[in-house]
Motif scaffolding. Structure first.
Motif, PDB file in Angstrom:
ATOM      1  N   PHE A 109     -15.983  33.096  41.344  1.00  0.00           N
ATOM      2  CA  PHE A 109     -17.317  32.525  41.429  1.00  0.00           C
ATOM      3  C   PHE A 109     -17.654  31.645  40.241  1.00  0.00           C
ATOM      4  O   PHE A 109     -18.733  31.062  40.191  1.00  0.00           O
ATOM      5  N   SER A 110     -16.758  31.573  39.282  1.00  0.00           N
ATOM      6  CA  SER A 110     -17.112  30.898  38.028  1.00  0.00           C
ATOM      7  C   SER A 110     -17.178  29.389  38.191  1.00  0.00           C
ATOM      8  O   SER A 110     -16.602  28.820  39.111  1.00  0.00           O
ATOM      9  N   ASP A 111     -17.864  28.750  37.282  1.00  0.00           N
ATOM     10  CA  ASP A 111     -17.931  27.304  37.329  1.00  0.00           C
ATOM     11  C   ASP A 111     -16.627  26.697  36.815  1.00  0.00           C
ATOM     12  O   ASP A 111     -16.459  25.486  36.864  1.00  0.00           O
ATOM     13  N   GLN A 112     -15.716  27.532  36.328  1.00  0.00           N
ATOM     14  CA  GLN A 112     -14.374  27.027  36.081  1.00  0.00           C
ATOM     15  C   GLN A 112     -13.796  26.504  37.381  1.00  0.00           C
ATOM     16  O   GLN A 112     -12.997  25.577  37.406  1.00  0.00           O
ATOM     17  N   ILE A 113     -14.201  27.138  38.477  1.00  0.00           N
ATOM     18  CA  ILE A 113     -13.747  26.691  39.788  1.00  0.00           C
ATOM     19  C   ILE A 113     -14.567  25.502  40.274  1.00  0.00           C
ATOM     20  O   ILE A 113     -14.030  24.496  40.720  1.00  0.00           O
ATOM     21  N   TYR A 114     -15.889  25.610  40.134  1.00  0.00           N
ATOM     22  CA  TYR A 114     -16.759  24.648  40.792  1.00  0.00           C
ATOM     23  C   TYR A 114     -17.011  23.388  39.974  1.00  0.00           C
ATOM     24  O   TYR A 114     -17.266  22.326  40.534  1.00  0.00           O
ATOM     25  N   SER A 115     -16.950  23.509  38.644  1.00  0.00           N
ATOM     26  CA  SER A 115     -17.173  22.315  37.837  1.00  0.00           C
ATOM     27  C   SER A 115     -15.866  21.808  37.240  1.00  0.00           C
ATOM     28  O   SER A 115     -15.864  20.793  36.564  1.00  0.00           O
ATOM     29  N   GLY A 116     -14.789  22.513  37.460  1.00  0.00           N
ATOM     30  CA  GLY A 116     -13.526  22.115  36.855  1.00  0.00           C
ATOM     31  C   GLY A 116     -12.829  21.013  37.638  1.00  0.00           C
ATOM     32  O   GLY A 116     -13.459  20.283  38.393  1.00  0.00           O
ATOM     33  N   ARG A 117     -11.555  20.889  37.435  1.00  0.00           N
ATOM     34  CA  ARG A 117     -10.779  19.883  38.144  1.00  0.00           C
ATOM     35  C   ARG A 117     -10.901  20.121  39.649  1.00  0.00           C
ATOM     36  O   ARG A 117     -10.873  21.264  40.115  1.00  0.00           O
ATOM     37  N   ALA A 118     -11.028  19.065  40.401  1.00  0.00           N
ATOM     38  CA  ALA A 118     -11.232  19.193  41.839  1.00  0.00           C
ATOM     39  C   ALA A 118     -10.073  19.939  42.487  1.00  0.00           C
ATOM     40  O   ALA A 118     -10.256  20.691  43.448  1.00  0.00           O
ATOM     41  N   GLU A 119      -8.877  19.757  41.945  1.00  0.00           N
ATOM     42  CA  GLU A 119      -7.704  20.422  42.525  1.00  0.00           C
ATOM     43  C   GLU A 119      -7.870  21.935  42.535  1.00  0.00           C
ATOM     44  O   GLU A 119      -7.424  22.603  43.471  1.00  0.00           O
ATOM     45  N   ARG A 120      -8.496  22.465  41.493  1.00  0.00           N
ATOM     46  CA  ARG A 120      -8.609  23.918  41.459  1.00  0.00           C
ATOM     47  C   ARG A 120      -9.584  24.418  42.512  1.00  0.00           C
ATOM     48  O   ARG A 120      -9.368  25.454  43.140  1.00  0.00           O
ATOM     49  N   LYS A 121     -10.644  23.686  42.698  1.00  0.00           N
ATOM     50  CA  LYS A 121     -11.583  24.037  43.761  1.00  0.00           C
ATOM     51  C   LYS A 121     -10.837  24.023  45.098  1.00  0.00           C
ATOM     52  O   LYS A 121     -10.964  24.945  45.912  1.00  0.00           O
ATOM     53  N   THR A 122     -10.056  22.983  45.306  1.00  0.00           N
ATOM     54  CA  THR A 122      -9.267  22.877  46.535  1.00  0.00           C
ATOM     55  C   THR A 122      -8.323  24.056  46.681  1.00  0.00           C
ATOM     56  O   THR A 122      -8.191  24.650  47.758  1.00  0.00           O
ATOM     57  N   LYS A 123      -7.671  24.396  45.592  1.00  0.00           N
ATOM     58  CA  LYS A 123      -6.721  25.520  45.636  1.00  0.00           C
ATOM     59  C   LYS A 123      -7.437  26.819  45.997  1.00  0.00           C
ATOM     60  O   LYS A 123      -6.978  27.584  46.850  1.00  0.00           O
TER      61      LYS A 123
END
Lengths: 199, 199
Positions: A109-123
DNA sequence: GTCTTTTGTGAATGTGCGTTCACAATATAG
DNA sequence: CTATATTGTGAACGCACATTCACAAAAGAC
């Protein structure tokens, strides 16, 4: 600082493990390269011998998460014939996974996922999708075997299946471990199963 | 930079509103004082005329969230006699609240809550608790009115009620808005209601 | 044993960002 | 109209932290 030199492959595992530990204790924001290194018994710059950046550490953690989730699905498919029983077993494994890696919900749920590199959100999205697809398949199989009602949409039920645990995990963190996730999941399961089971 | 001077009370509302907007666009990590100020049409230091710190902005956002959640509960209590119908209406309001304030799930799960000042974590916990308590009361009332099965634990069902939306909200964010939360909530509700309704 | 590669170290760099402060402009009180 | 309080501005400070780099030590190749 390091007791001894270790091969990169060993270190990568240690570091990924340590990342989860640090996040469980200090939160995602508390995962600095310094804290990470200290937890492994290294100096900050040493991390970069094994990962090109801090981001890549989290990528490995996510990879391991995906494998763990899918392994759980395969395990319950192998050990339970009935779809509802398999789902129940999967729920227990899911809770166990979260209890043993308390940082997982924080990371997911962290913004490491949501505000980070788009690839990580995709992953992350891909991980959830494949897990949901697997759960959906399980439910579909149950419908064909006439143990689960045919009226429910497997995709919808799969997402709801996640909902059996997710709010509980949040409460567990907010209450500093005071909330009993296992108990909540078990009782929520009864409600869920009542609606799913074929009369 | 500012078109004109505004009273602090007005500014505080504007800033809290802007905080949600910025987070919805750039994520929680993207909520810098600079971005916040720009969104209001002010200069960063001006924020400190109205809040002692950035943390206090989030505190106000959380306060507003609590009020909004509890107002929703009171509204459905007033407009629906049947407990299950009230719950259904509450679900719809909940989805609407999340759709209109897309940053809420991001904030609720963010490490701003979990790694920040302990007080904020406590506050978030209190908000959830009071919402859960209200939902639990609704369910209990339904049991006494014989419209909801007496076998289910109201507290457990209340947490599960949150689970009707929470995973969907996550998916909505991960899919960049492609996932249909309203539809998922509506269909998950049918499953939930089937298990809750008295035969 | 020597040479090369891998792994670890400590210091330094750069950057983003929250916050402060002296000063300016505008509103409000008397 | 003047004095005071309120709100807005721009520059500067300080800190946390990811990352780089030159150098050292251990491991592996031959």
């Amino acid at each position: 600082m390091a007791n001894e030199k270790e091969k990169t492959e060993v270190r990568r595992e240690q570091i990924a493990r340590a990342a989860l530990d640090v996040m469980a204790r200090r939160g995602v924001r508390g995962l600095s390269v310094a804290a990470l290194a200290r937890s492994v018994g290294l100096v900050p710059s040493a991390i970069y011998r094994h990962f090109p950046s801090k981001d890549h550490v989290l990528d490995l953690v996510l990879d391991q998460l995906r494998e763990h989730l899918l392994a759980n699905v395969e395990a319950v498919q192998a050990e339970r014939a009935d779809a509802l029983e398999a789902l129940h077993a999967l729920l227990r494994r899911h809770v166990k996974l979260l209890r043993e890696n308390q940082a997982i919900p924080l990371l997911v749920f962290s913004d490491q996922i949501y505000s980070g590199r788009a690839e990580r959100k995709t992953k992350m999205h891909a991980i959830l999708q494949s897990y949901l697809a697997a759960v959906g398949d399980l439910i579909r199989a149950g419908q064909q075997a006439r143990s689960i009602q045919s009226g429910v949409d497997p995709a919808v039920a799969a997402v709801l299946f996640l909902g059996l645990v997710q709010p509980a995990a949040i409460l567990w963190h907010l209450s500093e471990g005071g909330f009993d996730v296992t108990r909540q999941a078990e009782r929520a399961w009864r409600i869920f199963a009542k609606a799913m089971r074929r009369p």
